[in-house]
Write a protein that holds these residues in place. Sequence first.
Motif, PDB file in Angstrom:
ATOM      1  N   TYR A   1       6.098  19.448   0.652  1.00 48.24           N
ATOM      2  CA  TYR A   1       5.516  20.648   1.268  1.00 48.24           C
ATOM      3  C   TYR A   1       3.999  20.545   1.342  1.00 48.24           C
ATOM      4  O   TYR A   1       3.384  20.817   2.372  1.00 48.24           O
ATOM      5  N   ARG A   2       3.389  20.122   0.215  1.00 52.66           N
ATOM      6  CA  ARG A   2       1.925  20.024   0.190  1.00 52.66           C
ATOM      7  C   ARG A   2       1.423  18.946   1.150  1.00 52.66           C
ATOM      8  O   ARG A   2       0.420  19.129   1.847  1.00 52.66           O
ATOM      9  N   GLN A   3       2.126  17.820   1.200  1.00 50.88           N
ATOM     10  CA  GLN A   3       1.680  16.738   2.076  1.00 50.88           C
ATOM     11  C   GLN A   3       1.908  17.066   3.545  1.00 50.88           C
ATOM     12  O   GLN A   3       1.116  16.678   4.403  1.00 50.88           O
ATOM     13  N   GLN A   4       2.986  17.785   3.830  1.00 51.94           N
ATOM     14  CA  GLN A   4       3.279  18.067   5.238  1.00 51.94           C
ATOM     15  C   GLN A   4       2.220  18.949   5.881  1.00 51.94           C
ATOM     16  O   GLN A   4       1.916  18.810   7.062  1.00 51.94           O
ATOM     17  N   ARG A   5       1.647  19.867   5.124  1.00 52.25           N
ATOM     18  CA  ARG A   5       0.557  20.683   5.665  1.00 52.25           C
ATOM     19  C   ARG A   5      -0.638  19.801   6.037  1.00 52.25           C
ATOM     20  O   ARG A   5      -1.348  20.080   6.992  1.00 52.25           O
ATOM     21  N   GLY A   6      -0.831  18.724   5.273  1.00 54.30           N
ATOM     22  CA  GLY A   6      -1.904  17.788   5.595  1.00 54.30           C
ATOM     23  C   GLY A   6      -1.597  16.915   6.794  1.00 54.30           C
ATOM     24  O   GLY A   6      -2.503  16.409   7.461  1.00 54.30           O
ATOM     25  N   TRP A   7      -0.280  16.725   7.082  1.00 57.70           N
ATOM     26  CA  TRP A   7       0.106  15.900   8.229  1.00 57.70           C
ATOM     27  C   TRP A   7       0.015  16.649   9.562  1.00 57.70           C
ATOM     28  O   TRP A   7       0.050  16.033  10.619  1.00 57.70           O
ATOM     29  N   THR A   8      -0.075  17.970   9.513  1.00 60.05           N
ATOM     30  CA  THR A   8       0.023  18.765  10.744  1.00 60.05           C
ATOM     31  C   THR A   8      -0.964  18.318  11.810  1.00 60.05           C
ATOM     32  O   THR A   8      -0.595  18.082  12.962  1.00 60.05           O
ATOM     33  N   LEU A   9      -2.240  18.214  11.439  1.00 59.15           N
ATOM     34  CA  LEU A   9      -3.257  17.860  12.429  1.00 59.15           C
ATOM     35  C   LEU A   9      -3.011  16.456  12.980  1.00 59.15           C
ATOM     36  O   LEU A   9      -3.114  16.229  14.194  1.00 59.15           O
ATOM     37  N   LYS A  10      -2.685  15.498  12.100  1.00 61.82           N
ATOM     38  CA  LYS A  10      -2.407  14.130  12.558  1.00 61.82           C
ATOM     39  C   LYS A  10      -1.233  14.110  13.536  1.00 61.82           C
ATOM     40  O   LYS A  10      -1.262  13.415  14.555  1.00 61.82           O
ATOM     41  N   GLU A  11      -0.181  14.868  13.217  1.00 60.18           N
ATOM     42  CA  GLU A  11       0.999  14.895  14.087  1.00 60.18           C
ATOM     43  C   GLU A  11       0.664  15.502  15.448  1.00 60.18           C
ATOM     44  O   GLU A  11       1.137  15.020  16.478  1.00 60.18           O
ATOM     45  N   ARG A  12      -0.167  16.538  15.440  1.00 61.25           N
ATOM     46  CA  ARG A  12      -0.553  17.172  16.714  1.00 61.25           C
ATOM     47  C   ARG A  12      -1.391  16.215  17.562  1.00 61.25           C
ATOM     48  O   ARG A  12      -1.199  16.130  18.786  1.00 61.25           O
ATOM     49  N   ILE A  13      -2.334  15.506  16.919  1.00 59.16           N
ATOM     50  CA  ILE A  13      -3.163  14.557  17.680  1.00 59.16           C
ATOM     51  C   ILE A  13      -2.303  13.418  18.213  1.00 59.16           C
ATOM     52  O   ILE A  13      -2.458  12.990  19.368  1.00 59.16           O
ATOM     53  N   ALA A  14      -1.361  12.931  17.394  1.00 62.89           N
ATOM     54  CA  ALA A  14      -0.459  11.863  17.844  1.00 62.89           C
ATOM     55  C   ALA A  14       0.370  12.328  19.030  1.00 62.89           C
ATOM     56  O   ALA A  14       0.543  11.597  20.018  1.00 62.89           O
ATOM     57  N   TYR A  15       0.870  13.560  18.958  1.00 66.42           N
ATOM     58  CA  TYR A  15       1.670  14.084  20.080  1.00 66.42           C
ATOM     59  C   TYR A  15       0.805  14.229  21.332  1.00 66.42           C
ATOM     60  O   TYR A  15       1.290  13.999  22.446  1.00 66.42           O
ATOM     61  N   TYR A  16      -0.474  14.554  21.148  1.00 61.14           N
ATOM     62  CA  TYR A  16      -1.365  14.683  22.297  1.00 61.14           C
ATOM     63  C   TYR A  16      -1.499  13.345  23.024  1.00 61.14           C
ATOM     64  O   TYR A  16      -1.447  13.286  24.260  1.00 61.14           O
TER      65      TYR A  16
ATOM     66  N   GLN B   1      -2.609   2.452  21.061  1.00 69.91           N
ATOM     67  CA  GLN B   1      -3.140   1.999  19.773  1.00 69.91           C
ATOM     68  C   GLN B   1      -3.448   3.180  18.853  1.00 69.91           C
ATOM     69  O   GLN B   1      -3.116   3.163  17.658  1.00 69.91           O
ATOM     70  N   ARG B   2      -4.070   4.196  19.417  1.00 72.14           N
ATOM     71  CA  ARG B   2      -4.439   5.359  18.608  1.00 72.14           C
ATOM     72  C   ARG B   2      -3.202   6.132  18.162  1.00 72.14           C
ATOM     73  O   ARG B   2      -3.145   6.628  17.028  1.00 72.14           O
ATOM     74  N   TYR B   3      -2.204   6.210  19.048  1.00 72.20           N
ATOM     75  CA  TYR B   3      -0.933   6.862  18.673  1.00 72.20           C
ATOM     76  C   TYR B   3      -0.269   6.110  17.529  1.00 72.20           C
ATOM     77  O   TYR B   3       0.154   6.708  16.531  1.00 72.20           O
ATOM     78  N   ARG B   4      -0.186   4.779  17.664  1.00 73.44           N
ATOM     79  CA  ARG B   4       0.467   3.966  16.632  1.00 73.44           C
ATOM     80  C   ARG B   4      -0.275   4.065  15.299  1.00 73.44           C
ATOM     81  O   ARG B   4       0.343   4.116  14.239  1.00 73.44           O
ATOM     82  N   HIS B   5      -1.623   4.083  15.357  1.00 75.60           N
ATOM     83  CA  HIS B   5      -2.409   4.175  14.127  1.00 75.60           C
ATOM     84  C   HIS B   5      -2.098   5.473  13.384  1.00 75.60           C
ATOM     85  O   HIS B   5      -1.906   5.480  12.153  1.00 75.60           O
ATOM     86  N   LEU B   6      -2.042   6.584  14.104  1.00 75.52           N
ATOM     87  CA  LEU B   6      -1.749   7.882  13.488  1.00 75.52           C
ATOM     88  C   LEU B   6      -0.333   7.911  12.920  1.00 75.52           C
ATOM     89  O   LEU B   6      -0.106   8.348  11.794  1.00 75.52           O
ATOM     90  N   ARG B   7       0.633   7.411  13.714  1.00 72.68           N
ATOM     91  CA  ARG B   7       2.017   7.425  13.260  1.00 72.68           C
ATOM     92  C   ARG B   7       2.206   6.476  12.069  1.00 72.68           C
ATOM     93  O   ARG B   7       2.974   6.777  11.148  1.00 72.68           O
ATOM     94  N   ASP B   8       1.508   5.341  12.070  1.00 72.79           N
ATOM     95  CA  ASP B   8       1.591   4.411  10.930  1.00 72.79           C
ATOM     96  C   ASP B   8       1.101   5.084   9.658  1.00 72.79           C
ATOM     97  O   ASP B   8       1.694   4.932   8.584  1.00 72.79           O
ATOM     98  N   SER B   9      -0.001   5.809   9.766  1.00 76.27           N
ATOM     99  CA  SER B   9      -0.573   6.485   8.604  1.00 76.27           C
ATOM    100  C   SER B   9       0.404   7.509   8.040  1.00 76.27           C
ATOM    101  O   SER B   9       0.635   7.568   6.824  1.00 76.27           O
TER     102      SER B   9
END
Length: 612
Positions: free
Chosen positions: A209-224, A249-257
């Motif tokens: 739960y705590r980590q997923q809140r931190g992933w939100t922005l990364k997931e949104r940028i990756a989806y963009y 490349q930028r999508y893969r970098h975010l998803r890899d992280s």
Amino acid sequence: MSISPLKSLRTLKNKLKNKLQLLENLKRAIRLVWQSTPLWSAITTILSIVQGILPLVSLYLMKRIVDAVTAGIGAGSAAFSEVLLLVILAGFTALIADCLRSLSGYASEAHSQIVTDFVHDILHAKSIELDLEYYENAQFYNALHRAQQEAVYRPQRILNSLVQLAQNGISLIAIAALLISLHWAIAAVLLAAALPGLFVRLNHTGKLYRQQRGWTLKERIAYYFHFMLVHDSYAKEVRLFDLGFGFRQRYRHLRDSIRQEKLALAKWRSQAELITQSSSTFAVFAACGFIAYQTLMGQITLGGLVMYYQGFQRGQICLRELLSSLASLYENSLFLSHLYEFLDLKPTVANPSHPHPVPNPFAVGLRFEGVSFHYPHSSRPLLEEINLTIPAGETVALVGENGAGKTTLIKLLCRLYDPTGGRIAIDGIDLRELNATEWRREISVVFQDYVRYNLTVRENIGFGNIGNLIEEEDIIKAAQKAGVDKAIAKLPKGYETTLGTQFDEGEELSVGEWQKVAIARAFLRSAQILVLDEPTSALDARSESEVFEQFRQLIRGKTAILISHRLSTVKMVDRIFVLEQGKIVESGSHEELLSLGGTYARLFAMQAKHYQ
């Protein structure tokens, strides 16, 4: 030193508050699921409870069969009738269990589909209710992203967990009573073997739960980046400027992280579960040895051996599933806070409890009195001390360079926002005293960033007045006024042709034709105020002339506001207001403003030299 106890007390208070919030989320989720479909909720619950009882009946019948066979060895066919009857009863019980399992699967699927659609409907309703302000705030998109992730399945999972809790609880109570009748230590071992798994699950849920809140922005940028790679709006530039490789490349970098962090958490859980499963396996065989010893000592029969051993195994499964259901309730209640974080957002453009009727027709007109505005998440003023009057039936123009505040003024007029200072009044009534929906029905707008609906032509125009969606005659007249009727006549299915390329048999229009469709949509609406925000930016000179000729006819008796960078088109209006950096710096007719030699005259001269 006295601060430490206070901190501890505050921490304890916060933890208690969080637990109470989880219980509140649980209550709200149960209420939501029940409201979506009371019938299927009841059916699913009843089926699960009955399924919880049947395994106990099967256990008892198996004991009776083994005991009957043991007692009847050597008696021949004389004892077979009792065994046959018990086998038939056991088979009938298994058949009922199979039927209930199939029925339960169908009921669960039907229930799940209805709940999913119901929750989506709630999300849609909330999205419509919220003001435009939220859609220009990054934190809102984070909340929306998390709500969309969790809302679809979490409420249904909560109900399933409660049903499984009841089902396994009923089975476990009976099995525990059975095992205690043999020895209390067997039931204790059963409980001790399952508890470590519960602690692992709860710990993992909290971390996730705590980590997923931190992933939100990364997931949104990756989806963009994903959206830009697959959507037609970006297709031309992505290819022209060779952006595809960089975006990938930028999508893969975010998803890899994100993936590495998720896998690290999954690895921890797997290792912890391996340890807890090992202790559970040890408990099974320890219980097996004890039951075998009791049988050899003559304390229980062979049928008892089978019943107690199977009972321990079933009890272990029931307890594991019961504790898993408890952990699932905790997990889903925790993550469901994302949904309620979104649903609890409040509109800032509120309707009064007793709204004033919207004047119809307008008697005096519009007045902006000291109107100022800035976005809530920014201190930069977009409008400052705007004072202007538009008498009923008058046509005015708003001109100025990009960012001067023209479109913002229209958004305030439509009550998509409320001013942060001053007020806007119609016939002396503050717009905040009116029902926002009723007021917006009196305004028809062609925004500069008009929408292209990938639906039929009839719907694209008819949305201007949703009540006239089936009135084809009115839709045709609006198309004729906007000058798009000839282009529509060339389409395969006329007004029933789907526009855009998102769906099969869709037909694409030129930019100018799309703009005319948007203008037709505005013309269809029977409103007292007509606003055209750069309505002809994509039209050629001839089409622009035709549209403005129709515009002159349409605005008779109406209040009209025209926004345009083409100053040659605003000469027809009664008055022109010139905006600069959020302020009105000049006002007057075309001739009056030219004679002033100020901002308007400078802008007009800059445009006019290109035609000389």
